[in-house]
Design a protein around this motif. Structure first.
Motif, PDB file in Angstrom:
ATOM      1  N   PRO A  62       0.834  -1.203   0.000  1.00 34.79           N
ATOM      2  CA  PRO A  62       0.000   0.000   0.000  1.00 34.79           C
ATOM      3  C   PRO A  62       0.871   1.256   0.000  1.00 34.79           C
ATOM      4  O   PRO A  62       2.030   1.237   0.408  1.00 34.79           O
ATOM      5  CB  PRO A  62      -0.738  -0.131   1.328  1.00 34.79           C
ATOM      6  CG  PRO A  62       0.301  -0.740   2.245  1.00 34.79           C
ATOM      7  CD  PRO A  62       1.196  -1.603   1.379  1.00 34.79           C
ATOM      8  N   MET A  63       0.303   2.364  -0.411  1.00 39.37           N
ATOM      9  CA  MET A  63       0.931   3.672  -0.276  1.00 39.37           C
ATOM     10  C   MET A  63       0.135   4.418   0.797  1.00 39.37           C
ATOM     11  O   MET A  63      -1.060   4.629   0.652  1.00 39.37           O
ATOM     12  CB  MET A  63       0.919   4.423  -1.611  1.00 39.37           C
ATOM     13  CG  MET A  63       1.841   5.615  -1.659  1.00 39.37           C
ATOM     14  SD  MET A  63       1.926   6.342  -3.325  1.00 39.37           S
ATOM     15  CE  MET A  63       2.959   5.145  -4.161  1.00 39.37           C
ATOM     16  N   ARG A  64       0.782   4.779   1.876  1.00 38.41           N
ATOM     17  CA  ARG A  64       0.078   5.256   3.063  1.00 38.41           C
ATOM     18  C   ARG A  64       0.290   6.759   3.298  1.00 38.41           C
ATOM     19  O   ARG A  64       1.320   7.324   2.921  1.00 38.41           O
ATOM     20  CB  ARG A  64       0.556   4.504   4.304  1.00 38.41           C
ATOM     21  CG  ARG A  64       0.468   2.987   4.218  1.00 38.41           C
ATOM     22  CD  ARG A  64       0.988   2.361   5.508  1.00 38.41           C
ATOM     23  NE  ARG A  64       1.151   0.921   5.421  1.00 38.41           N
ATOM     24  CZ  ARG A  64       0.206   0.031   5.648  1.00 38.41           C
ATOM     25  NH1 ARG A  64      -1.010   0.444   5.979  1.00 38.41           N
ATOM     26  NH2 ARG A  64       0.443  -1.262   5.553  1.00 38.41           N
ATOM     27  N   PHE A  74       3.444  17.008   1.949  1.00 34.86           N
ATOM     28  CA  PHE A  74       2.969  16.459   0.677  1.00 34.86           C
ATOM     29  C   PHE A  74       4.084  16.454  -0.372  1.00 34.86           C
ATOM     30  O   PHE A  74       4.165  15.536  -1.197  1.00 34.86           O
ATOM     31  CB  PHE A  74       1.764  17.244   0.163  1.00 34.86           C
ATOM     32  CG  PHE A  74       1.149  16.632  -1.070  1.00 34.86           C
ATOM     33  CD1 PHE A  74       0.556  15.383  -1.010  1.00 34.86           C
ATOM     34  CD2 PHE A  74       1.196  17.284  -2.287  1.00 34.86           C
ATOM     35  CE1 PHE A  74       0.008  14.799  -2.142  1.00 34.86           C
ATOM     36  CE2 PHE A  74       0.651  16.708  -3.423  1.00 34.86           C
ATOM     37  CZ  PHE A  74       0.050  15.457  -3.350  1.00 34.86           C
ATOM     38  N   ALA A  75       4.937  17.446  -0.338  1.00 35.02           N
ATOM     39  CA  ALA A  75       6.074  17.459  -1.259  1.00 35.02           C
ATOM     40  C   ALA A  75       6.958  16.238  -1.018  1.00 35.02           C
ATOM     41  O   ALA A  75       7.455  15.611  -1.967  1.00 35.02           O
ATOM     42  CB  ALA A  75       6.873  18.749  -1.089  1.00 35.02           C
ATOM     43  N   ARG A  80       8.441  10.506  -2.554  1.00 36.78           N
ATOM     44  CA  ARG A  80       8.336   9.073  -2.284  1.00 36.78           C
ATOM     45  C   ARG A  80       7.554   8.377  -3.384  1.00 36.78           C
ATOM     46  O   ARG A  80       7.941   7.300  -3.868  1.00 36.78           O
ATOM     47  CB  ARG A  80       7.655   8.871  -0.924  1.00 36.78           C
ATOM     48  CG  ARG A  80       7.301   7.439  -0.569  1.00 36.78           C
ATOM     49  CD  ARG A  80       7.086   7.282   0.928  1.00 36.78           C
ATOM     50  NE  ARG A  80       6.066   8.196   1.446  1.00 36.78           N
ATOM     51  CZ  ARG A  80       4.810   7.849   1.694  1.00 36.78           C
ATOM     52  NH1 ARG A  80       4.394   6.613   1.424  1.00 36.78           N
ATOM     53  NH2 ARG A  80       3.952   8.724   2.195  1.00 36.78           N
ATOM     54  N   ALA A  81       6.452   8.997  -3.812  1.00 32.73           N
ATOM     55  CA  ALA A  81       5.619   8.393  -4.853  1.00 32.73           C
ATOM     56  C   ALA A  81       6.382   8.266  -6.167  1.00 32.73           C
ATOM     57  O   ALA A  81       6.232   7.268  -6.885  1.00 32.73           O
ATOM     58  CB  ALA A  81       4.353   9.223  -5.050  1.00 32.73           C
ATOM     59  N   PHE A  85       6.641   4.865  -8.206  1.00 36.33           N
ATOM     60  CA  PHE A  85       6.114   4.707  -9.558  1.00 36.33           C
ATOM     61  C   PHE A  85       7.192   4.173 -10.494  1.00 36.33           C
ATOM     62  O   PHE A  85       6.894   3.381 -11.401  1.00 36.33           O
ATOM     63  CB  PHE A  85       5.556   6.040 -10.072  1.00 36.33           C
ATOM     64  CG  PHE A  85       4.338   6.517  -9.320  1.00 36.33           C
ATOM     65  CD1 PHE A  85       3.515   5.621  -8.646  1.00 36.33           C
ATOM     66  CD2 PHE A  85       4.005   7.865  -9.281  1.00 36.33           C
ATOM     67  CE1 PHE A  85       2.388   6.054  -7.950  1.00 36.33           C
ATOM     68  CE2 PHE A  85       2.885   8.313  -8.601  1.00 36.33           C
ATOM     69  CZ  PHE A  85       2.082   7.404  -7.922  1.00 36.33           C
ATOM     70  N   GLU A  86       8.428   4.547 -10.283  1.00 42.52           N
ATOM     71  CA  GLU A  86       9.525   4.001 -11.088  1.00 42.52           C
ATOM     72  C   GLU A  86       9.701   2.514 -10.771  1.00 42.52           C
ATOM     73  O   GLU A  86       9.914   1.695 -11.675  1.00 42.52           O
ATOM     74  CB  GLU A  86      10.822   4.764 -10.793  1.00 42.52           C
ATOM     75  CG  GLU A  86      12.084   4.147 -11.395  1.00 42.52           C
ATOM     76  CD  GLU A  86      12.031   3.991 -12.915  1.00 42.52           C
ATOM     77  OE1 GLU A  86      12.801   3.161 -13.439  1.00 42.52           O
ATOM     78  OE2 GLU A  86      11.217   4.677 -13.576  1.00 42.52           O
ATOM     79  N   LEU A  87       9.580   2.169  -9.489  1.00 44.91           N
ATOM     80  CA  LEU A  87       9.667   0.757  -9.119  1.00 44.91           C
ATOM     81  C   LEU A  87       8.532  -0.032  -9.766  1.00 44.91           C
ATOM     82  O   LEU A  87       8.749  -1.148 -10.274  1.00 44.91           O
ATOM     83  CB  LEU A  87       9.605   0.628  -7.597  1.00 44.91           C
ATOM     84  CG  LEU A  87       9.728  -0.777  -6.990  1.00 44.91           C
ATOM     85  CD1 LEU A  87      10.418  -0.698  -5.632  1.00 44.91           C
ATOM     86  CD2 LEU A  87       8.354  -1.446  -6.812  1.00 44.91           C
TER      87      LEU A  87
END
Length: 598
Positions: A62-64, A74-75, A80-81, A85-87
């Protein structure tokens, strides 16, 4: 429909989980982040392994704690996102699960949540990834599916949709009918879990007690019907957090998981399975033993007669009324002690019952038989008990009794009419699976689970029955796995006069299980009896119970190996199994064992 399972639902290494899911017939998997982080394989290796196994990676999770946070936080979340997303690109996954925030930094601001999720979806869309936003039942500000959907709808981003999770919805008591107001194309993913109905903190409930659909108390099928009404065409996926499943072998768990989805799809009209063939009675119970003498003495005292022997195997047939017991002394059972190994179930369509079992992934057992032996289909229950589908006394179908040659005739003694029920002790990690198996494969009705006090803890018991009560099987899991007394199996024999049956048994040299005098003192306080009635029960070791439908009188024999018998008399439509008396029986068995050493 396509089926999927989250890797967190299975035990072992990631590669072992993938192999178990593929062998069970799943179409895809959800990769749980902790499983990937602990794996020695690269994302490319995992992607290739899934492709080799025929598995699609349906979700990364999950992305928490992403949304409704201060801008600086949020930045950091976007950074982190971007890495995740690359992974996911390397992994070959195109949908990510984002859980509603539980962060103490999160604020109660739907507009901010929608704006930040939209920006997250912008970033995801650049990588060809979709964001599925899910309401955790314990989310800080967003904890219901309809609230999560309002935020997604407000964001209005093509790469942002919602994920529906049956546990999060049903554990809060939310009405799933509102799901039909969500466009199917905006439901990006559907996760399914059942759970027993417990009064406890929802987070702990979720983390430790989820189970597969059909094993708990939620109306998962009803929820799925609402989801399908939206036009949702994604996979049915299982996400289970359960202490038992995480300790059990991944292979059988994956099979149990897939079976639960097959039964679920049948329930909602999406799986064309062979129709259930409900058994109509018990043809026989087969006991295997390394020493037939104690068992023969016990059966003789109960009024059974050895009437036949198998033509090619060391198996004898013992009969009384419609109760038939097979005693197998073959070399393959020398090390196991006396145990209940097989059950013959009367079936209106044995071949159809076998087709149903095979379609629901029940292992069909190979059977070594001579050319003249009656063909019998058999499958293995989760505890290893062999289940044979039989047609006794029906000239149009093979009769298993044709494999036996007569050695005598039944005594003609009036007493036992047939087999009332069977009790099978389950391995600790197969209890829920067993209930689903007997319900889904055999078409039996699963009753509510009950807890029974044992001197060393609690036992759980759940009965599965045919509609008319002609087949009753009590499934039990014990509190002390190393104790053979707890793990004893038993065969309950029906009689119209248990007092007379116990007297005959005792006069023939049988030994009823001794029952403490304190039990009868308690009976005297709870119920009124006719003059002399309670004294008779005390003298013979007969136990007594009563429900809204009738009366139950029963008596137990001592245990031989892992098996004992029960003489039962049901009057007036009594529906139970004497569960109120089980603690007395269990304590008495422990006492006898401690005194005799066996």
């Amino acid at each position: 429909m396509r089926t999927s399972i989250a890797t967190v639902s299975l035990s072992g290494s990631l590669t072992g989980k993938l192999e178990a899911a593929a062998r069970a017939g799943f179409d895809g998997v959800e990769i749980f982040e902790d499983d990937l982080l602990a794996a020695p394989l690269t994302p490319e290796d995992i992607r290739a392994r899934c492709a080799d196994l025929g598995l699609r990676i349906d979700l990364y999770q999950p992305m928490r704690d992403m949304e409704s946070v201060p801008e600086a936080e949020f930045a950091r979340n976007l950074r982190r996102a971007r890495h995740k997303f690359e992974l996911m690109r390397r992994l070959g996954a195109d949908t990510v699960l984002v859980c509603s925030s539980v962060s103490p930094q999160a604020v109660d601001d739907d507009a901010l949540a929608a704006e930040q999720l939209s920006r997250l979806a912008d970033l995801a869309g650049e990588s060809g990834i979709r964001v599925a936003y899910e309401a955790l039942a314990w989310g800080r500000h967003v904890s219901t599916y309809d609230h999560a959907w309002r935020i997604v709808e407000t964001a209005g981003h093509p790469a942002l949709g919602t994920c529906l999770d049956s546990f999060h919805i049903l554990s809060r008591g939310s009405d799933p009918k509102g799901i039909e107001g969500i466009p199917g194309e905006k439901i990006f993913f559907l996760q399914l879990a059942d759970a027993p109905l417990l009064a406890m903190d929802v987070l702990q409930w979720s983390r430790h007690y989820r189970c597969f659909p059909g094993q708990g108390g939620f109306d998962v099928a009803g929820l799925v019907r609402h989801v399908l009404a939206t036009g949702y065409d994604g996979p049915l996926s299982l996400e289970i957090f359960n202490d038992v499943f995480r300790q059990a072998d991944a292979g059988p768990t994956a099979v149990d998981a897939r079976r639960s989805l097959l039964v679920l799809q049948e329930t909602v009209g999406k799986a064309p399975l062979p129709s259930p063939v409900v058994p109509t009675g018990v043809a026989f119970a087969e006991l295997v033993t390394p020493d037939a003498e104690p068992l023969a003495a016990l059966l003789g005292a109960l009024g059974f007669t050895r009437t036949a022997r198998h033509r090619g195997k060391p198996v004898g047939l013992w009969e009384q009324g419609d109760a038939r017991i097979l005693v197998n002394t073959g070399p393959a059972v020398r090390r196991d002690g006396t145990r209940l190994a097989a059950i013959g179930l009367e079936s209106p369509d044995p071949a159809g019952a076998a087709r149903r079992a095979e379609a629901l992934l029940a292992p069909v057992l190979p059977r070594r038989r001579a050319p003249e032996d009656a063909p019998l289909d058999a499958v293995a229950a989760p505890d290893g008990t062999e289940l044979f589908f039989c047609a006794t006394g029906r000239p149009e179908l093979p009769d298993w009794r044709a494999d036996f040659e007569a050695t005598g005739r039944p005594s003609g003694q009036e007493g036992i009419r047939g087999i009332d029920h069977l009790a099978l002790t389950q391995p600790w990690h197969h209890f829920d699976e067993a209930a689903l198996f007997h319900r889904g494969v055999l078409g039996l009705h699963a009753q509510e689970s009950v807890d029974v006090a044992d001197p060393y803890g609690l036992m759980r018991s759940r009965a599965v029955t045919s509609p008319d009560g002609s087949v009753r099987i009590a499934l039990t899991v014990g509190a002390a796995p190393t104790d053979d007394t707890v793990h004893a199996q038993h065969i309950a024999l029906a009689t119209d006069d248990v007092v007379a049956a116990v007297r005959r048994f005792r006069d023939a040299g049988g030994s009823p299980l001794p029952v403490p005098a304190n039990y009868y003192d308690d009976l005297a306080a709870r119920f009124e009896f006719a003059d002399g009635e309670l004294e008779t029960y005390r003298d013979l070791g007969i136990l007594y119970d009563r429900d809204a439908h009738g009366v139950f009188r029963h008596c137990y024999t001592r245990t031989v190996g892992r098996v004992f018998f029960e003489l039962v008399q049901r009057d007036g439509g009594y529906r139970g199994y004497g569960a109120a008396n089980a603690p007395v029986r269990l304590a008495a068995q422990h006492t006898v064992r401690s005194l005799t050493g066996g």
